[in-house]
Scaffold this motif. Structure first.
Motif, PDB file in Angstrom:
ATOM      1  N   UNK A 180      20.954  32.394  11.852  1.00 55.16           N
ATOM      2  CA  UNK A 180      21.946  31.457  12.323  1.00 55.16           C
ATOM      3  C   UNK A 180      23.219  32.188  12.740  1.00 55.16           C
ATOM      4  N   UNK A 181      23.899  31.638  13.738  1.00 53.87           N
ATOM      5  CA  UNK A 181      25.191  32.161  14.158  1.00 53.87           C
ATOM      6  C   UNK A 181      26.301  31.307  13.547  1.00 53.87           C
ATOM      7  N   UNK A 226      34.898  34.346  15.553  1.00 48.12           N
ATOM      8  CA  UNK A 226      33.458  34.165  15.757  1.00 48.12           C
ATOM      9  C   UNK A 226      32.706  35.482  15.892  1.00 48.12           C
ATOM     10  N   UNK A 227      33.196  36.386  16.709  1.00 49.48           N
ATOM     11  CA  UNK A 227      32.491  37.658  16.933  1.00 49.48           C
ATOM     12  C   UNK A 227      32.378  38.462  15.639  1.00 49.48           C
ATOM     13  N   UNK A 228      33.466  38.528  14.881  1.00 49.11           N
ATOM     14  CA  UNK A 228      33.455  39.266  13.621  1.00 49.11           C
ATOM     15  C   UNK A 228      32.501  38.614  12.627  1.00 49.11           C
ATOM     16  N   UNK A 229      32.515  37.268  12.570  1.00 43.96           N
ATOM     17  CA  UNK A 229      31.623  36.553  11.653  1.00 43.96           C
ATOM     18  C   UNK A 229      30.168  36.885  11.935  1.00 43.96           C
ATOM     19  N   UNK A 230      29.798  36.964  13.193  1.00 41.59           N
ATOM     20  CA  UNK A 230      28.394  37.214  13.514  1.00 41.59           C
ATOM     21  C   UNK A 230      28.002  38.662  13.274  1.00 41.59           C
ATOM     22  N   UNK A 263      37.531  37.433   7.201  1.00 46.29           N
ATOM     23  CA  UNK A 263      37.540  37.298   8.660  1.00 46.29           C
ATOM     24  C   UNK A 263      38.120  35.954   9.088  1.00 46.29           C
ATOM     25  N   UNK A 264      37.857  34.904   8.298  1.00 47.06           N
ATOM     26  CA  UNK A 264      38.384  33.574   8.596  1.00 47.06           C
ATOM     27  C   UNK A 264      39.833  33.415   8.152  1.00 47.06           C
TER      28      UNK A 264
END
Length: 271
Positions: free
Chosen positions: A145-146, A153-157, A247-248
């Motif tokens: 899942x993304x 967003x990019x860092x989370x993935x 990250x968030x």
């Protein structure tokens, strides 16, 4: 032979808590496919590998009777204890030996379960129980899942990929190839001429950070790691959770973000 997994009570409880996928968009597409040939309300749907029954209950408005099938008594107890629909019942049996008379069923579906079946035997059994114009609908999604959360967003993935990469060595060899490829092979082996395949339908769902972590922890790869080294499994989850929160730029693991589930599905209609 079919593989038997997810049968212990503790795992069934984790499935009930975290595996609450939003199948509704795929169900709507499935019903549109069914109604191309038959317009009235349908009589009988069978959800094979129903697990905790959340997906089974989504079928209730469209059918007079819905029967969830599973081999796991623990999963079925969870489904029965949480059943909210009077027209939904559950039975314990094998996917390859469905307890229905021939040409009796309007729909046979399996949601994130058919890859565990003896697929040739299952497809033969589906053909036996389906009525003419009855449908087979199989759906699933990869456990990659993304996540989406503003500019993070990019860092989370990247963090998600770190989580998934740590678990790949523990993935069941049966699923070493692409999961969608297994379903595509079932689609191609199905002899019904009227059929439909979609390899990626992106569905968004709001989850908490803890819910995302909990969902990944229900996977075979994570559970195998936990059995081998519980401390290492906990350390991995905690590390990923902390990285996501950083990250968030939030402090609570109950903070919400968007999880993107990438469904694939096949529909097929019996002549």
């Amino acid at each position: 032979m079919a593989l038997r997994l997810f049968e212990e009570t503790e795992h069934a409880a984790a499935y009930m808590k975290y595996r609450r996928e939003n199948h509704q968009e795929v169900i709507n597409r499935m019903m549109d496919f069914m109604k191309q040939k038959v317009q009235q309300k349908f009589n009988l749907a069978v959800d094979v590998g129903c697990g905790h029954g959340k997906g089974t209950m989504v079928l209730a408005p469209f059918f007079d009777q819905v029967v969830g099938i599973d081999v796991s008594s623990a999963q079925l107890k969870m489904a029965e204890d949480n059943s909210l629909c009077p027209n939904v019942t559950y039975r314990q049996c094998l996917a390859e030996e469905l307890p229905f008379e021939s040409r009796q069923v309007d729909l046979v579906t399996a949601m994130m379960a058919a890859h565990w079946f003896d697929r040739p035997r299952f497809l033969t059994e589906v053909d036996r129980v389906l009525k003419p114009n009855g449908c087979l609908a199989l759906l699933g999604f990869p456990m990659d899942m993304e996540l989406e959360y503003g500019n993070a967003t990019s860092v989370l993935n990247n963090i998600c990929e770190e989580f998934y990469a740590a678990l790949r060595p523990y993935i069941n060899p049966y699923l070493a190839s692409s999961l969608s490829k297994i379903y595509l092979e079932m689609f191609e082996s199905c002899t019904y001429p009227d059929k439909e395949w979609n390899d990626c339908l992106r569905v968004n769902r709001m989850v908490t950070v803890n819910s995302f972590i909990g969902m990944v922890e229900t996977t075979i790869g994570y559970r195998k790691l936990k059995l081998q080294d519980a401390a290492e499994a906990k350390h991995l989850s905690d590390d990923i959770r902390n990285k996501l929160l950083a990250a968030m730029q939030v402090s609570s693991a109950e903070a919400e973000l968007t999880m993107v589930v990438k469904y694939f599905y096949m529909f097929a209609r019996k002549p």
